[in-house]
Each structure stands twice: as C-alpha cells, then as structure tokens.
Design an enzyme around this catalytic site. Structure first.
Site, PDB file in Angstrom:
ATOM      1  N   HIS A   1       6.139  30.979  95.975  1.00  0.00           N
ATOM      2  CA  HIS A   1       5.775  29.684  96.561  1.00  0.00           C
ATOM      3  C   HIS A   1       6.936  28.997  97.274  1.00  0.00           C
ATOM      4  CE1 HIS A   1       2.318  29.463  93.406  1.00  0.00           C
ATOM      5  NE2 HIS A   1       2.081  30.306  94.381  1.00  0.00           N
TER       6      HIS A   1
ATOM      7  N   GLU B   1       6.962  28.812  88.600  1.00  0.00           N
ATOM      8  CA  GLU B   1       6.649  27.388  88.411  1.00  0.00           C
ATOM      9  C   GLU B   1       7.345  26.805  87.191  1.00  0.00           C
ATOM     10  OE1 GLU B   1       2.371  26.871  88.355  1.00  0.00           O
ATOM     11  OE2 GLU B   1       2.142  28.354  89.946  1.00  0.00           O
TER      12      GLU B   1
ATOM     13  N   SER C   1       0.138  34.351  94.841  1.00  0.00           N
ATOM     14  CA  SER C   1       0.491  35.349  93.825  1.00  0.00           C
ATOM     15  C   SER C   1      -0.811  35.768  93.144  1.00  0.00           C
ATOM     16  CB  SER C   1       1.479  34.758  92.816  1.00  0.00           C
ATOM     17  OG  SER C   1       0.902  33.691  92.110  1.00  0.00           O
TER      18      SER C   1
ATOM     19  N   HIS D   1      -5.608  24.613  90.117  1.00  0.00           N
ATOM     20  CA  HIS D   1      -5.663  24.706  91.589  1.00  0.00           C
ATOM     21  C   HIS D   1      -5.137  26.081  92.013  1.00  0.00           C
ATOM     22  CE1 HIS D   1      -1.139  23.631  92.135  1.00  0.00           C
ATOM     23  NE2 HIS D   1      -1.358  24.380  91.084  1.00  0.00           N
ATOM     24  N   ARG D   2      -5.068  26.337  93.327  1.00  0.00           N
ATOM     25  CA  ARG D   2      -4.357  27.505  93.867  1.00  0.00           C
ATOM     26  C   ARG D   2      -3.203  26.988  94.714  1.00  0.00           C
ATOM     27  NH1 ARG D   2      -6.773  32.561  92.695  1.00  0.00           N
ATOM     28  NH2 ARG D   2      -4.576  33.117  92.969  1.00  0.00           N
ATOM     29  N   SER D   3      -2.293  27.888  95.076  1.00  0.00           N
ATOM     30  CA  SER D   3      -1.171  27.429  95.906  1.00  0.00           C
ATOM     31  C   SER D   3      -1.646  27.026  97.306  1.00  0.00           C
ATOM     32  CB  SER D   3      -0.078  28.491  95.965  1.00  0.00           C
ATOM     33  OG  SER D   3      -0.615  29.744  96.304  1.00  0.00           O
TER      34      SER D   3
HETATM   35  P1  PGA Z   1      -1.423  31.207  93.279  1.00  0.00           P
HETATM   36  O1  PGA Z   1      -0.428  30.587  92.224  1.00  0.00           O
HETATM   37  O2  PGA Z   1      -2.476  30.205  93.580  1.00  0.00           O
HETATM   38  O3  PGA Z   1      -0.505  31.493  94.436  1.00  0.00           O
HETATM   39  O4  PGA Z   1      -1.988  32.458  92.665  1.00  0.00           O
HETATM   40  C1  PGA Z   1      -0.828  29.805  91.164  1.00  0.00           C
HETATM   41  C2  PGA Z   1      -0.581  30.463  89.848  1.00  0.00           C
HETATM   42  O5  PGA Z   1      -0.061  31.590  89.760  1.00  0.00           O
HETATM   43  O6  PGA Z   1      -0.926  29.882  88.840  1.00  0.00           O
HETATM   44 ZN    ZN Z   2      -0.218  31.526  87.416  1.00  0.00          ZN
END
Ligand code: PGA
Ligand code: ZN
Length: 434
Positions: free
Chosen positions: A157, A166, A44, A367-369
């Site tokens: 996700h 989340e 995202s 972190h990232r997804s």
């Molecule tokens: P992303 O998601 O790593 O897919 O961008 C994490 C977030 O939005 O915090």
């Molecule tokens: Zn975010």
C-alpha cells in the site's frame, strides 16, 4: 407485481480511490424505490478470493476496465432478477450464483455479482423505510464497532516502506464511537508530528495512513506508541496496536522474507517474532501474521498467542465458510476478516460472520485498499453486531465516509447504541487491559 419487485438494475464504470475503474450498480423496484452500491478492490489480494473481472483491454485503463462486468449486470443479471422480490436476499443471491455457475465467480465476475447483491439490499431497505443495518440484522442491531485505524501504511500500500502492510491504532478505551474516532484522529495528527520531528516523509498511502520510509517494522510501532502518548493517551489502556503484516506478500519458498530487516525466517521463527512483539508492545490483534496456505504456521501462532492476541485470518479465509470451517476445526486462529468482495454476495458474507460468532470467534468487517464512497460496511458491522471494523486512517474521504456513517448511526440509535470498546474482544481469554 409486488411493491418490492425488482424492476431494473443498471451498472456503470466509475473510479475507485486509486483511480482505477470499478463498478456501481443502481437497483430500482416497481414502486420507484431504489438502492445504490459500489464495489471495492484489493491490492494484496488473497489467491483464494473470488475473481474480480477486468477487461484486459490494454487500450483502456491499462487493461483494468470493467466494461465486461458492467455488461454482465446490464445484460445477464438484470433480466434474470427482474420481477424477483428484492426483500428475499437469499433468493437473489442464489440466483446470482446459479447465473454465474462457476466456483470462483469468474464468468460474471465477483464485482458484477457483489454490486448487484448490495444494490438490491439497499433498495429493499429503502422500500421498507428502514436503515440498512436494521434491514440486515433486524431490531437487535445496536453494537457500534470499535474502529481499527491503519495510521501507518507499508507493504503493497506504499512505496519504499516497511515489510508489514498495516499498523493500526485501536482506541478501545473510548466511551463511544464518536470519542474513539476523536482519539484516533488526535493520535493520527500526533503521529504526523512525530514523523516530521524525525525528518520523515508524511505523505499518505492507499488507506490514508502515513507511509514513511522506515528501517524496520519495530520503528513503525514505536512511532505510533510515541504518538499515542503525545496525544495524551496511555498505550495498553486507552489505545492498543493492531497489525496486518499481510504475510502472504513476503512468503517465498516456505520462508518469511523480511527484506527491510534482512531476515529470512521459517514458520517457527516467524511465530517467535510475534511472541516477542506481543511481550514487548501492547498488541491486541494480528491479521495475516502467517501466509494464506501455511495452516501449520497459523496453528502454531494460535497455540502460542491465541489466548491474549486476536489472530485474524484475511487471505487465509477469504470470507469463505468452507475455508473458515477448516480453520475452526484446526484451531487455526480466533477471528476472521470480512470482505464482501472476496466472496461476492451479501448472503455468503453474512453466513461467514455468523459461523465465526457461533464458534466464539470475532469477525472484523473490512474495507479494501481500493475504495469508493460506498458505506455498506458500516451498516454491515452494526447490523451483525460484529463489534469491530477496519476502514483505514481517519483521512481520505473514501475512508472517513465509513467512519462518518458510523457517527450518524450512533446518534440515530441514541440511547440504544452500545459502543463495543474492549468488550469486542470476547475471543480473548486474558484481556490485555486487566
Ligand atoms: P487489500 O488490503 O484491500 O489491498 O487486500 C487490505 C488487507 O489486506 O486487509
Ligand atoms: Zn489483510
């Protein structure tokens, strides 16, 4: 040549936790010390983020290969950095930015630049024989962050899940990081049995949280609250809830579209939705509650909730000091999410953290997804005493690697370590546990 001079940089294409290519970089110094880093990747992704360079060659990895970025490290960056002192991170990062020459890092790729920037920092710390957190923050690095664990995944996700991305548990009542992680893992397992008891799916999403097919966002929060209680903890005292709706993902033509709940809300109504939730549930933090360019919506949300709920800008700020400066001027939130690959260099990332801290805001290292076994963010959080980290569920090795690194740092610092707990939320005027 000085002992800490950079002698070589070598990049390679590896896989991330989603099975997509990313790159790792190994930096070697003239005395033989070396450092390693791997680059994460988002799903995202905010539209203002620095560019992640992908090959676009449909014949390899569906176009997601990173051989161009790898070549940029090996052929452009490595020769340019050779001979520079590894312990002058600012000069190294300035050089990387000059070499790229674009505003959004699209020529060399923010992935090529970040891998190089981080590998050099690791090498410099190793050369000095000190842990990365001390190298980054000096000797005044001792705060072990409170973890924000994404135990229920939705949005981009997970498939067929909630509109909000989340749902996190924040074990603020713990005595130490190790205790916090234990509490979170107990809640995580208790959530599994709550979901199973309701006949719901307990497969996990990209960040290790469960990804059941729920009818509403509220159902997700309620399942977590039951899990907290079932694990023997009190919501609103031992554990709080944090959300990352990732609102840019459901913002369409000026409206917030919650398709799961059949609701189309304007900015005012979206803010009211959150206010109602903050009254109803023990929510301590909301990230990307509003869309990435809805500055007015952010101001309104901060006006209504900013005293009692942490409001974190992720896609809104993309770890950029320029966008953060605007946010501070407008009073658009009270916290920033920190993702190294949104901006591409360690120096720029650290500048964003420090700017937020000077403004009396918090900075949540994230972190990232799409992740790897790299644990740099754990050291960054301790090094800069941010007091908070979000690294997914206590499940899947690319997530637990960061938490396990923090366990090691906490015992290494022994008596000097101070677990942030609720103190981390120093941006809130009224603390919800009081
Ligand atoms: P992303 O998601 O790593 O897919 O961008 C994490 C977030 O939005 O915090
Ligand atoms: Zn975010």
């Amino acid at each position: 040549m000085a002992e800490s001079a950079i002698s070589s940089l070598r990049a390679r294409e590896i896989l991330d936790s989603r099975g997509n290519p990313t790159l790792e970089v190994r930096a070697e110094l003239s005395d033989g010390s070396w450092g390693w880093a791997a680059v994460p990747s988002g799903a995202s992704t905010g539209k203002h983020e620095a560019v992640e360079l992908r090959d676009g060659d449909a014949a390899r990895f569906g176009g997601l290969g990173v051989l161009k970025a790898v070549a940029n490290v090996n052929r452009v960056i490595a020769p340019a950095l050779a001979g520079m002192p590894a312990n002058d991170q600012e000069a190294v990062d300035r050089k990387l930015i000059e070499l790229d020459g674009t505003v959004n890092k699209s020529r060399l790729g923010a992935n090529a630049i970040l891998g190089s920037s981080l590998a050099v920092a690791h090498a410099a710390a190793n050369q000095m024989g000190i842990p990365l957190y001390h190298y980054l923050g000096g000797w005044d690095s001792y705060v072990i962050p409170v973890p924000m664990l994404n135990i229920l995944n939705g949005g981009k996700h997970a498939a067929d899940a909630t509109d909000f991305q989340e749902f996190m548990v924040v074990p603020t009542g713990a005595e130490s990081f190790a205790h916090a992680l234990q509490m979170a893992a107990e809640v995580y397992h208790s959530l599994k049995s709550v979901l199973q008891g309701r006949g719901l799916n307990t497969n996990v999403g990209d960040e290790g949280g469960f990804a059941p097919s729920l009818k509403s966002n509220a159902e997700a929060v309620e399942a977590i609250l039951s899990a907290v209680e079932k694990a023997g903890y009190q919501p609103g005292r031992d554990c709080f809830i944090a959300l990352d709706p990732a609102a840019s993902e459901f913002y369409q033509d000026g409206h917030y579209v919650l398709s799961r709940e059949g609701k189309v809300l304007d900015r005012q109504e979206m803010v009211e939705y959150y206010v109602k939730w903050a009254d109803l549930y023990p929510i301590i933090s909301i990230e990307d509650g509003m869309a990435e360019d809805d500055w007015e919506g952010w101001q309104l949300l901060t006006e209504k909730l900013g005293e009692r709920v942490q409001l974190v800008g992720d896609d809104l700020y993309v770890t950029s000091v320029e966008r953060l400066t605007k946010g501070i001027e407008l009073g658009a939130s009270n916290s920033i999410l920190i993702k190294l690959n949104q901006v591409g260099t360690l120096t720029a990332t650290m500048a964003a953290v420090r700017m937020a801290q000077h403004a009396g805001w918090t900075a949540v290292v994230s972190h990232r997804s799409g992740e790897t076994e790299d644990t740099t963010i754990a050291d960054l959080a301790v090094g800069l005493n941010t007091g908070m980290i979000k690294a997914g569920a206590p499940c899947r090795s690319e997530r637990t690697a960061k938490y396990n690194r923090l366990l090691r740092i906490e015992s290494e610092l022994a008596g000097e370590a101070s677990f942030a707990g609720m103190k981390a939320f120093n941006n809130l005027k009224s603390r919800p546990d009081e």
